[in-house]
Write an enzyme that holds these catalytic residues in place. Structure first.
Site, PDB file in Angstrom:
ATOM      1  N   GLU A 275       1.185  -0.949  -0.156  1.00  0.00           N
ATOM      2  CA  GLU A 275      -0.118  -0.502   0.031  1.00  0.00           C
ATOM      3  C   GLU A 275       0.656   1.741  -0.251  1.00  0.00           C
ATOM      4  O   GLU A 275       0.060   2.616   0.420  1.00  0.00           O
ATOM      5  CB  GLU A 275      -0.851   0.268   1.362  1.00  0.00           C
ATOM      6  CG  GLU A 275      -1.585  -1.218   1.461  1.00  0.00           C
ATOM      7  CD  GLU A 275      -3.187  -1.078   0.467  1.00  0.00           C
ATOM      8  OE1 GLU A 275      -3.588  -0.285   0.411  1.00  0.00           O
ATOM      9  OE2 GLU A 275      -3.599  -1.905  -0.199  1.00  0.00           O
TER      10      GLU A 275
ATOM     11  N   HIS B 298      -4.786   2.086   7.231  1.00  0.00           N
ATOM     12  CA  HIS B 298      -3.433   2.014   7.332  1.00  0.00           C
ATOM     13  C   HIS B 298      -2.763   2.670   8.156  1.00  0.00           C
ATOM     14  O   HIS B 298      -3.863   2.928   9.153  1.00  0.00           O
ATOM     15  CB  HIS B 298      -3.163   3.037   5.869  1.00  0.00           C
ATOM     16  CG  HIS B 298      -3.303   2.554   4.219  1.00  0.00           C
ATOM     17  ND1 HIS B 298      -4.678   3.313   3.467  1.00  0.00           N
ATOM     18  CD2 HIS B 298      -3.481   1.354   4.146  1.00  0.00           C
ATOM     19  CE1 HIS B 298      -4.398   2.531   2.696  1.00  0.00           C
ATOM     20  NE2 HIS B 298      -3.864   1.427   2.645  1.00  0.00           N
TER      21      HIS B 298
ATOM     22  N   CYS C 251      -3.252  11.816   3.290  1.00  0.00           N
ATOM     23  CA  CYS C 251      -3.937  10.722   1.893  1.00  0.00           C
ATOM     24  C   CYS C 251      -3.019  11.225   0.975  1.00  0.00           C
ATOM     25  O   CYS C 251      -2.935  10.453  -0.224  1.00  0.00           O
ATOM     26  CB  CYS C 251      -4.757  10.437   2.356  1.00  0.00           C
ATOM     27  SG  CYS C 251      -5.176   8.878   3.250  1.00  0.00           S
TER      28      CYS C 251
END
Length: 446
Positions: free
Chosen positions: A176, A252, A370
């Site tokens: 990720e 995450h 993000c």
């Protein structure tokens, strides 16, 4: 002797198809806003405003382009045939879920774009990039090819930059990107500690793992990226994320922890073995002492941390300490707002807090952190990149005008099948690659 270096932030421009399809299982915000009406124009302008505010403060700020969406080549690979218009209509009729997936604007969250290791840490003294395969989610797994092209178009000079292919797109090597990676150091230009956080061990079924939601990052993927980047063991810490936190919606690590310089800001439920993680970092960190700021569940309950995205904030060096850039939601949740007031009044490394409005992104589950990919660059590397993506007052004005000209201010799921939208997107992106001097990175341009 260490070279002078800065940490640049490369933010993803929100794409013209920004919508709320609720595609991300395990992302509470994404699911809670499914089928709401989105405003792509507002989303893109909010992202640009954040970039401009940080650039005005003196931070190096770059721009990463959105991807072509809907992605017709993916639909063709899945058996849809005919003209672009026929393909969109068939997908909307036969599988609206697939059409929604190939129309996602999720590339705006560039913390997932890649893992980046600075030259101070790597064996060949180049900056290394590995695009994330994002194999846990179909709508994101189609990103890495164009992400790789964009990164190569920006970081072109092979004397300074090394590019790797994404890891195999299977669950065993689920990767990720920087959302599960952070770097701690005394100074950006000196060797640091690269902290890779994983959710589970793919080849060890007996190891701890979440139950409700999937763990998207594997230990094996993190180890593979570290090998590709030529990182020495003395620069590495592998830490397992707390499975209970993943099951609470912390999909995450950057939703529950953020690091910068010698500071690690984290919730007490971030890591499975917090004591070992901190000990490993302290053992490897040179030239400075680790400043660990732990937020307890009593101070900020985990559900409030997830709802506010307190830890999905940007932690930045400033002249008088560190600046924490938080989403507006942090001031709307009482426990978080009270904690932030206490944080800046304490005698710690974080001395100021600034609120940014990124509400359109937050509704899909992504805060300020993000939206950016961090890249440490020394002076030579900084001058070697494609300068067309570095945000200046002039570029900000051009991009603002570009968004105003090409983006819709209202988008619903039914609009995704509109061939006019596809044409609008392609026209916009074709113009954008010229503005940013990227060359033909999109499939429709090649």
């Amino acid at each position: 002797m260490a070279k002078h270096a800065v940490e640049a932030n490369f933010d993803g421009l929100v794409g013209p198809t920004h919508n709320y399809a609720g595609l991300s299982w395990g992302n509470v915000a994404s699911k809670s806003n499914v089928n709401a009406v989105s405003n792509p124009k507002e989303a893109a302008l909010q992202g640009l405003a954040k970039m401009k505010a940080l650039a005005d403060r003196g931070y190096m700020q770059g721009v990463l382009p959105p991807h072509e969406r809907p992605h017709v080549p993916t639909l063709r690979s899945l058996g849809f045939e005919g003209s672009d218009e026929q393909i969109l209509q068939a997908a909307a009729k036969q599988s609206p879920a697939i059409l929604a997936a190939v129309s996602s604007a999720s590339t705006m969250w560039t913390a997932n774009a890649a893992t980046v290791s600075p030259s101070a840490d790597t064996a060949d003294r180049r900056v290394h990039f590995t695009p994330a395969n994002l194999s846990a989610k179909f709508h994101r797994s189609i990103e890495h090819k164009v992400t790789g092209r964009a990164l190569k178009a920006i970081f072109r000079d092979e004397q300074y930059f090394a590019h790797h292919s994404a890891l195999p797109s299977v669950s065993h090597f689920g990767d990720e990107g920087a959302a599960n990676h952070t770097r701690l150091c005394s100074h950006y230009g000196e060797p640091g500690v690269e902290l890779f956080v994983y959710g589970q061990q793919a080849f060890n079924q007996q190891a701890p793992a979440p139950v409700k939601y999937p763990a998207r990052q594997t230990l094996e993927a993190s180890q593979a990226v570290a090998r590709l980047h030529g990182l020495a063991e003395r620069n590495l810490v592998f830490a397992q994320q707390n499975p209970a936190a993943i099951d609470a919606g912390v999909f995450h690590n950057d939703v529950i922890a953020v690091g910068n310089g010698n500071c690690l800001f984290y919730h007490e439920q971030a890591f499975l073995d917090e004591a070992r993680v901190l000990a490993d970092i302290r053992e490897r960190l040179t030239g400075t002492e680790l400043e660990a700021i732990k937020v307890s569940g009593q101070q900020v309950p985990l559900e409030d941390a997830v709802a506010s995205y307190l830890f999905n904030s940007q932690l930045l060096n400033s002249p008088d300490g560190m600046l924490l850039v938080v989403p507006g939601e942090c001031r709307e949740i009482a426990s978080v707002s009270q904690y932030l007031d206490q944080l800046v009044s304490s005698d710690g490394p974080i001395t100021s807090v600034e609120v940014m409005d990124v509400k359109q992104s937050m509704r899909n589950g992504g805060g300020p952190a993000c939206l950016r990919l961090r890249v440490v660059l020394n002076d030579e590397e900084r001058h070697a990149i494609n300068q067309g993506v570095v945000l200046t007052d002039e570029l900000y004005q051009r991009l603002t005008s570009w968004v105003e000209a090409h983006y819709r201010d209202r988008l619903v799921q039914d609009d995704l099948a509109d061939p006019k939208l596809l044409n609008e997107v392609r026209q916009a992106l074709d113009e954008l690659t010229g503005i940013l001097h990227l060359g033909p990175i999109y499939d429709f341009q090649r």
